[in-house]
Scaffold this motif. Structure first.
Motif, PDB file in Angstrom:
ATOM      1  N   PHE A 118     -12.791  16.603 -61.135  1.00  0.00           N
ATOM      2  CA  PHE A 118     -13.888  15.638 -61.065  1.00  0.00           C
ATOM      3  C   PHE A 118     -13.327  14.225 -60.956  1.00  0.00           C
ATOM      4  O   PHE A 118     -12.196  13.960 -61.359  1.00  0.00           O
ATOM      5  CB  PHE A 118     -14.760  15.733 -62.327  1.00  0.00           C
ATOM      6  N   SER A 119     -14.172  13.329 -60.423  1.00  0.00           N
ATOM      7  CA  SER A 119     -13.806  11.913 -60.471  1.00  0.00           C
ATOM      8  C   SER A 119     -14.962  11.161 -61.104  1.00  0.00           C
ATOM      9  O   SER A 119     -16.106  11.641 -61.122  1.00  0.00           O
ATOM     10  CB  SER A 119     -13.496  11.384 -59.074  1.00  0.00           C
ATOM     11  N   GLU A 120     -14.650  10.017 -61.651  1.00  0.00           N
ATOM     12  CA  GLU A 120     -15.686   9.205 -62.281  1.00  0.00           C
ATOM     13  C   GLU A 120     -15.893   7.957 -61.454  1.00  0.00           C
ATOM     14  O   GLU A 120     -15.000   7.130 -61.319  1.00  0.00           O
ATOM     15  CB  GLU A 120     -15.290   8.863 -63.714  1.00  0.00           C
ATOM     16  N   ILE A 121     -17.089   7.853 -60.880  1.00  0.00           N
ATOM     17  CA  ILE A 121     -17.420   6.662 -60.091  1.00  0.00           C
ATOM     18  C   ILE A 121     -18.599   5.991 -60.779  1.00  0.00           C
ATOM     19  O   ILE A 121     -19.632   6.623 -60.995  1.00  0.00           O
ATOM     20  CB  ILE A 121     -17.760   7.030 -58.634  1.00  0.00           C
ATOM     21  N   GLU A 122     -18.410   4.732 -61.144  1.00  0.00           N
ATOM     22  CA  GLU A 122     -19.425   3.946 -61.859  1.00  0.00           C
ATOM     23  C   GLU A 122     -19.998   4.712 -63.038  1.00  0.00           C
ATOM     24  O   GLU A 122     -21.216   4.828 -63.208  1.00  0.00           O
ATOM     25  CB  GLU A 122     -20.536   3.502 -60.886  1.00  0.00           C
ATOM     26  N   GLY A 123     -19.123   5.297 -63.833  1.00  0.00           N
ATOM     27  CA  GLY A 123     -19.536   5.973 -65.060  1.00  0.00           C
ATOM     28  C   GLY A 123     -20.106   7.371 -64.865  1.00  0.00           C
ATOM     29  O   GLY A 123     -20.426   8.061 -65.820  1.00  0.00           O
ATOM     30  N   LYS A 124     -20.243   7.804 -63.607  1.00  0.00           N
ATOM     31  CA  LYS A 124     -20.812   9.135 -63.352  1.00  0.00           C
ATOM     32  C   LYS A 124     -19.699  10.119 -62.998  1.00  0.00           C
ATOM     33  O   LYS A 124     -18.873   9.849 -62.115  1.00  0.00           O
ATOM     34  CB  LYS A 124     -21.805   9.072 -62.188  1.00  0.00           C
ATOM     35  N   LEU A 148      -9.247   5.686 -58.663  1.00  0.00           N
ATOM     36  CA  LEU A 148     -10.403   6.264 -59.372  1.00  0.00           C
ATOM     37  C   LEU A 148      -9.950   6.961 -60.654  1.00  0.00           C
ATOM     38  O   LEU A 148      -8.835   7.481 -60.720  1.00  0.00           O
ATOM     39  CB  LEU A 148     -11.080   7.334 -58.513  1.00  0.00           C
ATOM     40  N   ASP A 149     -10.841   6.991 -61.662  1.00  0.00           N
ATOM     41  CA  ASP A 149     -10.569   7.829 -62.836  1.00  0.00           C
ATOM     42  C   ASP A 149     -10.796   9.284 -62.446  1.00  0.00           C
ATOM     43  O   ASP A 149     -11.822   9.621 -61.842  1.00  0.00           O
ATOM     44  CB  ASP A 149     -11.513   7.455 -63.990  1.00  0.00           C
ATOM     45  N   ARG A 150      -9.829  10.115 -62.804  1.00  0.00           N
ATOM     46  CA  ARG A 150      -9.906  11.534 -62.435  1.00  0.00           C
ATOM     47  C   ARG A 150      -9.870  12.380 -63.693  1.00  0.00           C
ATOM     48  O   ARG A 150      -9.086  12.089 -64.613  1.00  0.00           O
ATOM     49  CB  ARG A 150      -8.655  11.903 -61.649  1.00  0.00           C
ATOM     50  N   ILE A 151     -10.669  13.441 -63.727  1.00  0.00           N
ATOM     51  CA  ILE A 151     -10.537  14.358 -64.853  1.00  0.00           C
ATOM     52  C   ILE A 151     -10.520  15.808 -64.356  1.00  0.00           C
ATOM     53  O   ILE A 151     -11.041  16.120 -63.285  1.00  0.00           O
ATOM     54  CB  ILE A 151     -11.642  14.168 -65.915  1.00  0.00           C
ATOM     55  N   ARG A 199      -9.367  16.823 -69.415  1.00  0.00           N
ATOM     56  CA  ARG A 199      -8.086  16.098 -69.377  1.00  0.00           C
ATOM     57  C   ARG A 199      -8.134  14.991 -68.342  1.00  0.00           C
ATOM     58  O   ARG A 199      -8.621  15.217 -67.229  1.00  0.00           O
ATOM     59  CB  ARG A 199      -6.959  17.044 -68.976  1.00  0.00           C
ATOM     60  N   PHE A 200      -7.580  13.850 -68.713  1.00  0.00           N
ATOM     61  CA  PHE A 200      -7.457  12.770 -67.732  1.00  0.00           C
ATOM     62  C   PHE A 200      -6.302  13.123 -66.795  1.00  0.00           C
ATOM     63  O   PHE A 200      -5.193  13.388 -67.253  1.00  0.00           O
ATOM     64  CB  PHE A 200      -7.178  11.424 -68.427  1.00  0.00           C
ATOM     65  N   VAL A 201      -6.567  13.135 -65.502  1.00  0.00           N
ATOM     66  CA  VAL A 201      -5.507  13.501 -64.547  1.00  0.00           C
ATOM     67  C   VAL A 201      -5.341  12.450 -63.443  1.00  0.00           C
ATOM     68  O   VAL A 201      -4.727  12.708 -62.414  1.00  0.00           O
ATOM     69  CB  VAL A 201      -5.755  14.898 -63.919  1.00  0.00           C
ATOM     70  N   GLY A 202      -5.906  11.269 -63.659  1.00  0.00           N
ATOM     71  CA  GLY A 202      -5.817  10.210 -62.648  1.00  0.00           C
ATOM     72  C   GLY A 202      -4.508   9.448 -62.720  1.00  0.00           C
ATOM     73  O   GLY A 202      -3.615   9.761 -63.530  1.00  0.00           O
ATOM     74  N   ILE A 203      -4.412   8.420 -61.911  1.00  0.00           N
ATOM     75  CA  ILE A 203      -3.222   7.564 -61.912  1.00  0.00           C
ATOM     76  C   ILE A 203      -3.138   6.891 -63.295  1.00  0.00           C
ATOM     77  O   ILE A 203      -4.103   6.326 -63.771  1.00  0.00           O
ATOM     78  CB  ILE A 203      -3.282   6.555 -60.727  1.00  0.00           C
TER      79      ILE A 203
END
Ligand SMILES: [Fe+2]
Ligand SMILES: [Fe+2]
Length: 279
Positions: free
Chosen positions: A161-167, A95-98, A110-114
């Motif tokens: 936060f995480s971004e799931i389907e743009g949210k 997942l995209d993580r911020i 800040r982007f903090v995902g993989i």
């Protein structure tokens, strides 16, 4: 079985050699083989493995605690040395993580995902094995899978936060998993960041294994980022456990580590780069 766990990556260097970084990785040697739990953020994992005499080529399996960069960013460096290897993780690891941080009255995102795509990691040799439930990954070694949130006092970190389907939504960290290893002296629980709550994780492990005796609990507890009330409630719950040692690292933070040291005395150690736990 004989077990030796060496902290490869941590925020602190405590044993004369190695580099510190904001991240966590543990090198696990047992009678059955050698494993890597998390990989740090990237800069220190290979350097520290060389200075500590830990051969990454011998790693049989890699376990990822969750998708934050400070636990997964070292994967390419490890894979370039190891080549093809099973990498166990929860599907949400990608997942995209911020993190949304307030600094000097300003809000920073800040982007903090993989930091790497699955395809790239696969091209370097990663063979991803995804689990969502409690899973035996080797005889006597278990990944927790998703951890039910049951305690009233363990709250999520509101900056993440995480971004799931743009949210963008508060991160619920379904992917947060820990590793538990059975030893003749009791279970050894290795935490990544404990985003599910350290006590929730411990209770889940007891429920799944039926074993209440912990020889040691080590790794990141995230306690310093949360409230003092949560820290005290967690300490109270730890005091009710059948627990030998507690060795904290990484996102535990200094204030929480000092408090834990005060509470647990000789049973406490700080798991900095080069710290070793042996059974
Ligand atoms: Fe972390
Ligand atoms: Fe994390």
């Amino acid at each position: 079985m004989g077990i030796r766990i060496t902290i490869l990556c941590d925020n602190l260097v405590g044993h004369l050699v190695g580099f510190g970084e904001h991240g966590f990785s543990a090198f696990i040697e047992t009678d059955r083989g050698t494993y890597l739990f998390d990989t740090g953020g990237g800069p220190s994992v290979v350097k520290n493995s060389l200075s500590l005499g830990k051969d990454l080529r011998t790693v049989q399996k890699i376990f990822l605690s969750h998708g934050h960069y400070d636990h997964t960013g070292g994967l390419p460096e490890v894979l370039k040395i190891k080549g093809r290897v099973d990498v166990h993780a929860h599907p949400h690891v990608f997942l995209d993580r911020i993190a949304i941080l307030k600094e000097d009255g300003k809000e920073t995102k800040r982007f903090v995902g993989i930091p790497y795509k699955k395809g790239y990691l696969e091209s370097l040799g990663a063979n991803f094995i995804m689990n969502t439930d409690f899973a035996e990954v080797e005889k006597g070694m278990f990944l927790t899978g998703e951890v039910p949130r049951k305690t009233s006092f363990e709250k999520p970190d509101s900056r993440l936060f995480s971004e799931i389907e743009g949210k963008t939504e508060p991160d619920i960290f379904l992917d947060d998993q820990s590793l538990t290893i059975e030893s003749e002296k009791g279970s050894i629980l290795v935490l990544g960041c404990a985003h599910s709550g350290m006590i929730n994780i411990i209770n889940h492990v007891i429920h799944k294994t039926g074993k209440e005796n912990f020889y040691a609990i080590l790794g990141g507890t995230h306690l310093d980022f949360l409230t003092p009330e949560q820290l005290e409630a967690s300490i109270q719950a730890l005091n009710e456990l059948d627990m030998g040692k507690i060795g904290v690292s990484h996102c535990t933070g200094m204030r929480a580590a000092f408090r834990l040291n005060l509470e647990f005395g000789d049973r406490f150690f700080y798991g900095g780069v080069g710290s070793v736990l042996e059974v």
